[in-house]
Write a protein that holds these residues in place. Structure first.
Motif, PDB file in Angstrom:
ATOM      1  N   VAL A  69      66.639  20.959  35.029  1.00 41.29           N
ATOM      2  CA  VAL A  69      66.338  20.000  33.973  1.00 41.29           C
ATOM      3  C   VAL A  69      67.617  19.766  33.170  1.00 41.29           C
ATOM      4  N   ARG A  70      67.876  18.512  32.846  1.00 41.88           N
ATOM      5  CA  ARG A  70      69.056  18.179  32.047  1.00 41.88           C
ATOM      6  C   ARG A  70      68.640  17.898  30.609  1.00 41.88           C
ATOM      7  N   VAL A  71      69.417  18.446  29.682  1.00 47.00           N
ATOM      8  CA  VAL A  71      69.139  18.331  28.260  1.00 47.00           C
ATOM      9  C   VAL A  71      70.389  17.781  27.576  1.00 47.00           C
ATOM     10  N   PRO A  72      70.244  16.870  26.605  1.00 47.07           N
ATOM     11  CA  PRO A  72      71.425  16.312  25.924  1.00 47.07           C
ATOM     12  C   PRO A  72      72.301  17.416  25.327  1.00 47.07           C
ATOM     13  N   TYR A  73      73.597  17.155  25.299  1.00 43.42           N
ATOM     14  CA  TYR A  73      74.532  18.136  24.762  1.00 43.42           C
ATOM     15  C   TYR A  73      74.281  18.421  23.286  1.00 43.42           C
ATOM     16  N   VAL A 121      56.050  21.984  27.257  1.00 47.31           N
ATOM     17  CA  VAL A 121      56.714  22.887  26.314  1.00 47.31           C
ATOM     18  C   VAL A 121      57.834  22.168  25.567  1.00 47.31           C
ATOM     19  N   PHE A 122      58.613  21.373  26.270  1.00 44.63           N
ATOM     20  CA  PHE A 122      59.696  20.640  25.599  1.00 44.63           C
ATOM     21  C   PHE A 122      59.138  19.673  24.557  1.00 44.63           C
ATOM     22  N   ARG A 123      58.020  19.044  24.883  1.00 43.07           N
ATOM     23  CA  ARG A 123      57.405  18.119  23.929  1.00 43.07           C
ATOM     24  C   ARG A 123      56.916  18.884  22.694  1.00 43.07           C
ATOM     25  N   ASN A 124      56.277  20.023  22.899  1.00 42.68           N
ATOM     26  CA  ASN A 124      55.781  20.820  21.784  1.00 42.68           C
ATOM     27  C   ASN A 124      56.914  21.365  20.922  1.00 42.68           C
ATOM     28  N   ASN A 125      58.034  21.728  21.551  1.00 36.48           N
ATOM     29  CA  ASN A 125      59.164  22.306  20.824  1.00 36.48           C
ATOM     30  C   ASN A 125      60.189  21.263  20.377  1.00 36.48           C
ATOM     31  N   LYS A 126      59.855  19.998  20.652  1.00 35.09           N
ATOM     32  CA  LYS A 126      60.733  18.890  20.252  1.00 35.09           C
ATOM     33  C   LYS A 126      62.138  19.035  20.845  1.00 35.09           C
ATOM     34  N   VAL A 127      62.155  19.376  22.131  1.00 33.93           N
ATOM     35  CA  VAL A 127      63.416  19.424  22.877  1.00 33.93           C
ATOM     36  C   VAL A 127      63.461  18.202  23.781  1.00 33.93           C
TER      37      VAL A 127
END
Length: 281
Positions: free
Chosen positions: A170-174, A254-260
């Motif tokens: 999964v890629r996440v913004p820097y 999980v990302f949605r719940n943790n606002k990632v």
């Protein structure tokens, strides 16, 4: 002539009945054996294929004898028939022998069995339905049946060999906090380990060999949109695709719940004003 024709029909009917009887007997025998189910199905498939070719050749010789083309009791006609067969075999022998030999190597090395999900030659993917002496048949996602000559099989990717490693990137913004991202992925792993506790591949001691865990940051250079994080887990092969889908779903939840945020390509448009500013001097 009419008698030969009728006897030929009787030979065909008898051959068909014998073939069906052999197939029925093989299925019954395989059900009472204590082999692995996939091995039993593979063995039945191969024996059925061999039986088909033996019965086909035998019935062909008997029919040819009825029309006095080949007489196995006379050496001369037998030689003549063998010569005809030899010419035909010489034309097709190269591809046929390649199919047969390659098929036996696939079987003896157990590269695949009936019921396995495979990708053949990086092109054909599906579940193996039948393995024969000359060809292999599989059923793809659209339920189309694909038959491939054994001699043309150059590579096999088997997804049904006891265990498989689930690898999800999964890629996440820097701009996102790396520690927050890692904590969220750890939460995903905990959920998957609980949800798949009965399907994690286990050692003889009963301890999972490779439960879901965060592998870490695996790339920060090859993409301008964000850093790549990876989680892995080893499950029994028959649960691989389910685990792969559920892992991706849990990452989204999980990302949605943790606002990632998950990285995605963006475009910035810069508009230029061609009208020059003119002030009073």
């Amino acid at each position: 002539m009419i008698g030969s024709f009728l006897r030929s029909i009787a030979i065909i009917a008898a051959s068909y009945s014998i073939l069906k009887l052999i197939q029925y007997s093989l299925n019954k025998i395989c059900k009472i054996t204590k082999f692995d189910v996939r091995y039993e199905n593979t063995l039945c498939s191969v024996l059925s294929s061999i039986s088909y070719y033996i019965i086909f050749l035998t019935s062909t010789v008997l029919i040819l004898r009825e029309f006095q083309i080949v007489d196995i009791t006379k050496f001369g006609t037998l030689v003549t028939g063998a010569s005809i067969v030899g010419i035909l075999a010489g034309v097709a022998s190269q591809s046929i022998l390649k199919d047969i030999f390659n098929g036996f190597f696939v079987l003896f090395e157990k590269q695949m069995q009936v019921g396995d999900f495979v990708i053949i030659n990086e092109t054909f993917r599906g579940t193996i339905e039948e393995i024969g002496v000359r060809s292999t048949s599989l059923r793809d996602w659209d339920l189309k049946r694909i038959t491939i000559p054994n001699g043309s099989i150059s590579s096999i990717r088997n997804f049904s060999k006891e265990r498989m490693r689930v690898v999800v990137h999964v890629r996440v913004p820097y701009e996102e906090d790396p520690m927050k991202v890692l904590e969220s992925l750890e939460e995903v792993c905990n959920i998957m380990n609980e949800q798949y506790k009965n399907y994690l591949f286990k050692l003889p001691s009963g301890k999972p060999k490779g439960p879901f865990n965060v592998y870490g940051v695996t790339d920060i250079e090859d993409s301008p949109v964000g850093a790549k994080y990876t989680i892995t887990g080893i499950v029994y092969s028959y649960k691989y695709f389910n685990a792969l889908r559920d892992t991706k779903l849990q990452i989204l939840i999980v990302f949605r719940n943790n606002k990632v945020r998950i990285a995605y390509p963006t475009h910035i448009n810069i508009l230029h004003n061609d009208n020059e500013y003119r002030g009073d001097f």
